[in-house]
Design a protein around this motif. Structure first.
Motif, PDB file in Angstrom:
ATOM      1  N   ALA A  22       1.521  10.314 -28.988  1.00  0.00           N
ATOM      2  CA  ALA A  22       0.519  10.595 -27.755  1.00  0.00           C
ATOM      3  C   ALA A  22       1.339  10.179 -26.389  1.00  0.00           C
ATOM      4  O   ALA A  22       0.886  10.498 -25.439  1.00  0.00           O
ATOM      5  N   ALA A  23       2.338   9.247 -26.483  1.00  0.00           N
ATOM      6  CA  ALA A  23       2.887   8.772 -25.411  1.00  0.00           C
ATOM      7  C   ALA A  23       3.719  10.104 -24.449  1.00  0.00           C
ATOM      8  O   ALA A  23       3.707   9.815 -23.323  1.00  0.00           O
ATOM      9  N   VAL A  24       3.672  11.093 -25.224  1.00  0.00           N
ATOM     10  CA  VAL A  24       4.445  12.106 -24.559  1.00  0.00           C
ATOM     11  C   VAL A  24       3.415  13.097 -23.960  1.00  0.00           C
ATOM     12  O   VAL A  24       3.926  14.363 -23.086  1.00  0.00           O
ATOM     13  N   ALA A  25       2.364  12.887 -24.117  1.00  0.00           N
ATOM     14  CA  ALA A  25       0.990  13.691 -23.282  1.00  0.00           C
ATOM     15  C   ALA A  25       1.458  14.173 -21.965  1.00  0.00           C
ATOM     16  O   ALA A  25       1.471  15.021 -21.165  1.00  0.00           O
ATOM     17  N   GLY A  26       1.779  13.085 -21.131  1.00  0.00           N
ATOM     18  CA  GLY A  26       2.074  13.084 -19.691  1.00  0.00           C
ATOM     19  C   GLY A  26       3.130  14.152 -19.248  1.00  0.00           C
ATOM     20  O   GLY A  26       3.069  15.116 -18.455  1.00  0.00           O
ATOM     21  N   GLU A  27       4.085  14.035 -20.167  1.00  0.00           N
ATOM     22  CA  GLU A  27       5.216  14.876 -20.145  1.00  0.00           C
ATOM     23  C   GLU A  27       4.811  16.403 -20.417  1.00  0.00           C
ATOM     24  O   GLU A  27       5.387  17.238 -19.973  1.00  0.00           O
ATOM     25  N   LEU A  28       4.222  16.447 -21.620  1.00  0.00           N
ATOM     26  CA  LEU A  28       3.820  17.890 -22.041  1.00  0.00           C
ATOM     27  C   LEU A  28       2.822  18.607 -20.844  1.00  0.00           C
ATOM     28  O   LEU A  28       3.204  19.552 -20.587  1.00  0.00           O
ATOM     29  N   ASP A  29       1.851  17.631 -20.270  1.00  0.00           N
ATOM     30  CA  ASP A  29       1.019  18.149 -19.346  1.00  0.00           C
ATOM     31  C   ASP A  29       1.814  18.665 -17.933  1.00  0.00           C
ATOM     32  O   ASP A  29       1.733  19.619 -17.489  1.00  0.00           O
ATOM     33  N   ALA A  30       2.761  17.943 -17.788  1.00  0.00           N
ATOM     34  CA  ALA A  30       3.670  18.151 -16.438  1.00  0.00           C
ATOM     35  C   ALA A  30       4.370  19.355 -16.731  1.00  0.00           C
ATOM     36  O   ALA A  30       4.867  20.199 -15.730  1.00  0.00           O
ATOM     37  N   ALA A  31       4.901  19.598 -18.198  1.00  0.00           N
ATOM     38  CA  ALA A  31       5.721  20.773 -18.351  1.00  0.00           C
ATOM     39  C   ALA A  31       4.646  22.120 -18.248  1.00  0.00           C
ATOM     40  O   ALA A  31       5.148  23.296 -17.896  1.00  0.00           O
ATOM     41  N   VAL A  32       3.567  21.985 -18.764  1.00  0.00           N
ATOM     42  CA  VAL A  32       2.627  23.160 -18.742  1.00  0.00           C
ATOM     43  C   VAL A  32       2.027  23.398 -17.339  1.00  0.00           C
ATOM     44  O   VAL A  32       1.783  24.698 -16.854  1.00  0.00           O
ATOM     45  N   ARG A  33       1.666  22.403 -16.472  1.00  0.00           N
ATOM     46  CA  ARG A  33       1.044  22.753 -15.327  1.00  0.00           C
ATOM     47  C   ARG A  33       1.702  23.756 -14.148  1.00  0.00           C
ATOM     48  O   ARG A  33       1.094  24.619 -13.550  1.00  0.00           O
ATOM     49  N   PRO A  34       3.058  23.704 -14.227  1.00  0.00           N
ATOM     50  CA  PRO A  34       3.693  24.632 -13.199  1.00  0.00           C
ATOM     51  C   PRO A  34       3.444  26.142 -13.903  1.00  0.00           C
ATOM     52  O   PRO A  34       3.372  27.141 -12.996  1.00  0.00           O
ATOM     53  N   THR A  35       3.395  26.245 -15.345  1.00  0.00           N
ATOM     54  CA  THR A  35       3.126  27.777 -15.709  1.00  0.00           C
ATOM     55  C   THR A  35       1.728  28.160 -15.392  1.00  0.00           C
ATOM     56  O   THR A  35       1.370  29.404 -15.311  1.00  0.00           O
ATOM     57  N   LEU A  36       0.742  27.374 -14.817  1.00  0.00           N
ATOM     58  CA  LEU A  36      -0.414  27.804 -14.311  1.00  0.00           C
ATOM     59  C   LEU A  36      -0.540  28.315 -13.122  1.00  0.00           C
ATOM     60  O   LEU A  36      -1.634  29.034 -12.823  1.00  0.00           O
ATOM     61  N   ARG A  37       0.441  28.225 -12.484  1.00  0.00           N
ATOM     62  CA  ARG A  37       0.510  28.610 -10.975  1.00  0.00           C
ATOM     63  C   ARG A  37       0.880  29.967 -10.965  1.00  0.00           C
ATOM     64  O   ARG A  37       0.965  30.685  -9.762  1.00  0.00           O
ATOM     65  N   THR A  38       0.838  30.855 -11.904  1.00  0.00           N
ATOM     66  CA  THR A  38       1.296  32.249 -11.776  1.00  0.00           C
ATOM     67  C   THR A  38       0.157  32.972 -11.317  1.00  0.00           C
ATOM     68  O   THR A  38      -0.975  33.010 -11.750  1.00  0.00           O
ATOM     69  N   SER A  39       0.203  33.711 -10.352  1.00  0.00           N
ATOM     70  CA  SER A  39      -0.728  34.546  -9.904  1.00  0.00           C
ATOM     71  C   SER A  39      -0.413  35.963  -9.776  1.00  0.00           C
ATOM     72  O   SER A  39       0.979  36.390  -9.853  1.00  0.00           O
ATOM     73  N   PHE A  40      -1.148  37.056  -9.558  1.00  0.00           N
ATOM     74  CA  PHE A  40      -0.825  38.464  -9.284  1.00  0.00           C
ATOM     75  C   PHE A  40      -1.260  38.766  -8.001  1.00  0.00           C
ATOM     76  O   PHE A  40      -2.494  39.192  -7.620  1.00  0.00           O
ATOM     77  N   PRO A  41      -0.118  38.670  -6.996  1.00  0.00           N
ATOM     78  CA  PRO A  41      -0.615  39.031  -5.698  1.00  0.00           C
ATOM     79  C   PRO A  41      -1.349  40.315  -5.204  1.00  0.00           C
ATOM     80  O   PRO A  41      -2.155  40.166  -4.442  1.00  0.00           O
ATOM     81  N   GLU A  42      -0.961  41.431  -6.239  1.00  0.00           N
ATOM     82  CA  GLU A  42      -1.686  42.583  -5.765  1.00  0.00           C
ATOM     83  C   GLU A  42      -3.155  42.602  -5.980  1.00  0.00           C
ATOM     84  O   GLU A  42      -4.172  42.917  -5.599  1.00  0.00           O
ATOM     85  N   THR A  43      -3.492  41.807  -7.165  1.00  0.00           N
ATOM     86  CA  THR A  43      -4.685  41.479  -7.826  1.00  0.00           C
ATOM     87  C   THR A  43      -5.534  40.522  -6.715  1.00  0.00           C
ATOM     88  O   THR A  43      -6.799  41.066  -6.369  1.00  0.00           O
ATOM     89  N   LEU A  44      -4.923  39.603  -6.300  1.00  0.00           N
ATOM     90  CA  LEU A  44      -5.523  38.618  -5.004  1.00  0.00           C
ATOM     91  C   LEU A  44      -5.713  39.414  -3.714  1.00  0.00           C
ATOM     92  O   LEU A  44      -6.908  39.536  -3.318  1.00  0.00           O
ATOM     93  N   GLU A  45      -5.027  40.428  -3.530  1.00  0.00           N
ATOM     94  CA  GLU A  45      -5.303  41.388  -2.490  1.00  0.00           C
ATOM     95  C   GLU A  45      -6.131  42.281  -2.481  1.00  0.00           C
ATOM     96  O   GLU A  45      -7.035  42.412  -1.559  1.00  0.00           O
ATOM     97  N   LEU A  46      -6.390  42.701  -3.745  1.00  0.00           N
ATOM     98  CA  LEU A  46      -7.598  43.810  -3.949  1.00  0.00           C
ATOM     99  C   LEU A  46      -8.837  42.939  -3.874  1.00  0.00           C
ATOM    100  O   LEU A  46      -9.747  43.410  -3.244  1.00  0.00           O
ATOM    101  N   LEU A  47      -8.824  41.639  -4.331  1.00  0.00           N
ATOM    102  CA  LEU A  47     -10.056  40.752  -4.464  1.00  0.00           C
ATOM    103  C   LEU A  47     -10.407  40.324  -2.799  1.00  0.00           C
ATOM    104  O   LEU A  47     -11.477  40.745  -2.403  1.00  0.00           O
TER     105      LEU A  47
END
Length: 149
Positions: A22-47
């Motif tokens: 469980a001590a590695v939870a912070g490292e795992l979270d830090a590795a996952v969070r940047p992958t959540l920032r993927t967005s689709f500019p064309e979709t956002l522009e349509l919105l």
């Protein structure tokens, strides 16, 4: 779908299930969070264009709130969609393709925009089973995967 779930509880369960300390939870979270920032500019522009034209926008997402918030913040969703119409599965305790999450959306839509209902809504998703569930409740369904467009 546990609305009381926290990031800490998620990582504790994930580490236990994966056999990680469980001590590695912070490292795992830090590795996952940047992958959540993927967005689709064309979709956002349509919105953005749809909102500017007066279209009421909403979202139904199967997500955990602590990660959804990361996605929403980085893509500017809060500027496009009223908070009442941003339905996140972990916050409401149900998920797609179940009917209940769509019913939650429709209840909130009716409160914010009386007179609007499922037949006034287009539901866009990348999974056929989610489209079928929405269509069964009266939504118009659009199958679309921005990753493949």
């Amino acid at each position: 779908d546990d609305p009381s779930g926290t990031k800490e509880a998620f990582w504790a369960a994930a580490c236990k299930a994966g056999g990680f300390d469980a001590a590695v939870a912070g490292e795992l979270d830090a590795a996952v969070r940047p992958t959540l920032r993927t967005s689709f500019p064309e979709t956002l522009e349509l919105l953005r264009k749809a909102k500017a034209a007066g279209v009421v926008l909403g979202m139904v997402s199967n997500h955990v709130s602590f990660w959804f918030e990361e996605c929403a913040r980085s893509s500017g969703l809060h500027d496009l969609i009223a908070p009442e119409l941003l339905i996140v599965s972990s916050e409401v305790g149900c998920s797609k393709p179940g009917a209940r999450i769509f019913e939650v959306f429709l209840d909130r839509l009716a409160q914010k925009h009386p007179g609007l209902g499922a037949n006034d809504c287009a539901f866009v998703d990348d999974k056929e089973e989610n489209i079928a569930a929405a269509v069964a409740l009266g939504f118009r369904g659009v199958l679309y995967d921005a990753r493949k467009a």
